[in-house]
Design a protein around this motif. Structure first.
Motif, mmCIF file in Angstrom:
data_model
loop_
_atom_site.group_PDB
_atom_site.id
_atom_site.type_symbol
_atom_site.label_atom_id
_atom_site.label_comp_id
_atom_site.label_asym_id
_atom_site.label_seq_id
_atom_site.Cartn_x
_atom_site.Cartn_y
_atom_site.Cartn_z
ATOM 1 N N MET A 141 129.595 -4.375 71.230
ATOM 2 C CA MET A 141 129.841 -2.938 71.273
ATOM 3 C C MET A 141 129.919 -2.340 69.878
ATOM 4 N N ILE A 142 130.502 -3.105 68.947
ATOM 5 C CA ILE A 142 130.595 -2.596 67.574
ATOM 6 C C ILE A 142 129.190 -2.470 66.979
ATOM 7 N N ASN A 143 128.327 -3.442 67.248
ATOM 8 C CA ASN A 143 126.943 -3.356 66.755
ATOM 9 C C ASN A 143 126.257 -2.114 67.307
ATOM 10 N N LEU A 144 126.431 -1.835 68.601
ATOM 11 C CA LEU A 144 125.766 -0.675 69.209
ATOM 12 C C LEU A 144 126.319 0.638 68.669
ATOM 13 N N LEU A 145 127.651 0.701 68.562
ATOM 14 C CA LEU A 145 128.259 1.939 68.047
ATOM 15 C C LEU A 145 127.909 2.140 66.575
ATOM 16 N N ASP A 146 127.869 1.044 65.865
ATOM 17 C CA ASP A 146 127.519 1.083 64.459
ATOM 18 C C ASP A 146 126.100 1.646 64.282
ATOM 19 N N ASN A 147 125.175 1.204 65.120
ATOM 20 C CA ASN A 147 123.806 1.735 65.071
ATOM 21 C C ASN A 147 123.793 3.218 65.438
ATOM 22 N N ALA A 148 124.528 3.570 66.484
ATOM 23 C CA ALA A 148 124.558 4.977 66.910
ATOM 24 C C ALA A 148 125.030 5.863 65.752
ATOM 25 N N LEU A 149 126.002 5.358 64.996
ATOM 26 C CA LEU A 149 126.517 6.127 63.843
ATOM 27 C C LEU A 149 125.514 6.140 62.695
#
Ligand code: ADP
Length: 258
Positions: A154-162
């Motif tokens: 989830m951190i990887n996905l949110l990090d990409n979204a940001l």
């Protein structure tokens, strides 16, 4: 290369054995080629930041350069070292996955509690980029997850979204249960730069980046999504991408409920 030449084409047992050996040899050659390509990518990816570190360290230690210039170079050295740490961390994670020394320790996890915990962790990054995060999670949903590995997903996905959104935009995190399949979906939606259609099938490949420069500038290693895919699949789940170039991206994970 492994080479075998078996001319046994009959349909008896020996013929079948010959066929199996041939297939195995082809697979081994393919794996060897993949491994070599992967090693070549690793050396390339490590060499780039090292070249910066070495080059700027050399300039920074010269006599006669101003304090301001020196600080600028030290800053670049610091950023490049950070990039190297991310690379080493991601590579270590992938090595564990490849060696199968990667154990998934599943437990019953309350999705809302999990998401709440997660959003607290990314709060500083959201704040820094003035991103508005909208979270929807119905209560009473549970999944069978390895908590820390899934947190990394989830951190990887949110990090990409940001990373791939402009400041002051909105990121939406939704947890849902599909009425038809009864499966759990977790999606991360952004209003960022999006991914060109032709690139969508490639973004889960190791070191694949849509544009090398845009990802490197934001500290990307090109390994995040490949790790996401491996971890989700190790949970028996799937990852889907829906993106419109210039408009935004939705990455959805589908897993079983507890
Ligand atoms: P990186 O560390 O470069 O972000 P990832 O494996 O996480 O590597 O992603 C691969 C590539 O997919 C990225 O370099 C980027 O081009 C593209 N990408 C991933 N997520 C998004 C997103 N939310 N919006 C736009 N592009 C994305």
């Amino acid at each position: 290369d492994f080479s075998v030449s078996i001319n046994h084409t009959s349909k008896d047992e020996l013929g079948e054995l010959a066929n199996s050996i041939q297939t195995l040899a082809n697979d081994l050659n393919h794996l060897k080629k993949e491994r070599n390509e992967f090693l070549a990518s690793i050396s390339h990816e490590l060499r780039t930041p090292l070249t910066y570190v070495k080059g700027y360290a050399d300039i920074a230690r010269r006599k006669g350069i101003s304090e301001e210039e020196r600080n600028k170079y030290l800053h670049i050295i610091y950023e490049e070292s950070e990039h190297l740490s991310s690379l080493v961390k991601d590579l270590f994670e992938l090595a564990k996955i490849d060696q199968h020394s990667f154990v998934i320790k599943k437990e019953k996890v309350s999705m809302c509690e999990f998401i709440k915990n997660l959003t607290q962790k990314i709060e500083p990054a959201l704040h820094k980029k003035k991103i508005n995060l909208i979270v929807t999670c119905p209560t009473g949903i549970y999944a069978n997850l390895d908590r820390s590995r899934f947190e990394q997903v989830m951190i990887n996905l949110l990090d990409n979204a940001l990373k791939y959104s402009s400041s002051e935009s909105t990121v939406t995190l939704k947890v849902k249960v599909n009425d038809v399949t009864n499966k759990l979906t977790i999606s991360v939606e952004d209003e960022g730069i999006g991914i060109p259609e032709s690139e969508i099938p490639l973004i889960f490949n190791r070191f694949h980046r849509v544009e090398k420069s845009r990802s490197r500038e934001s500290g990307g290693t090109g390994l995040g999504l490949s790790i996401v895919k491996e971890i989700v699949e190790a949970h028996g789940g799937k990852v889907f991408v829906d993106s419109q170039y210039g408009k935004g991206t939705v990455i959805t994970i589908e897993i079983d409920q507890f």
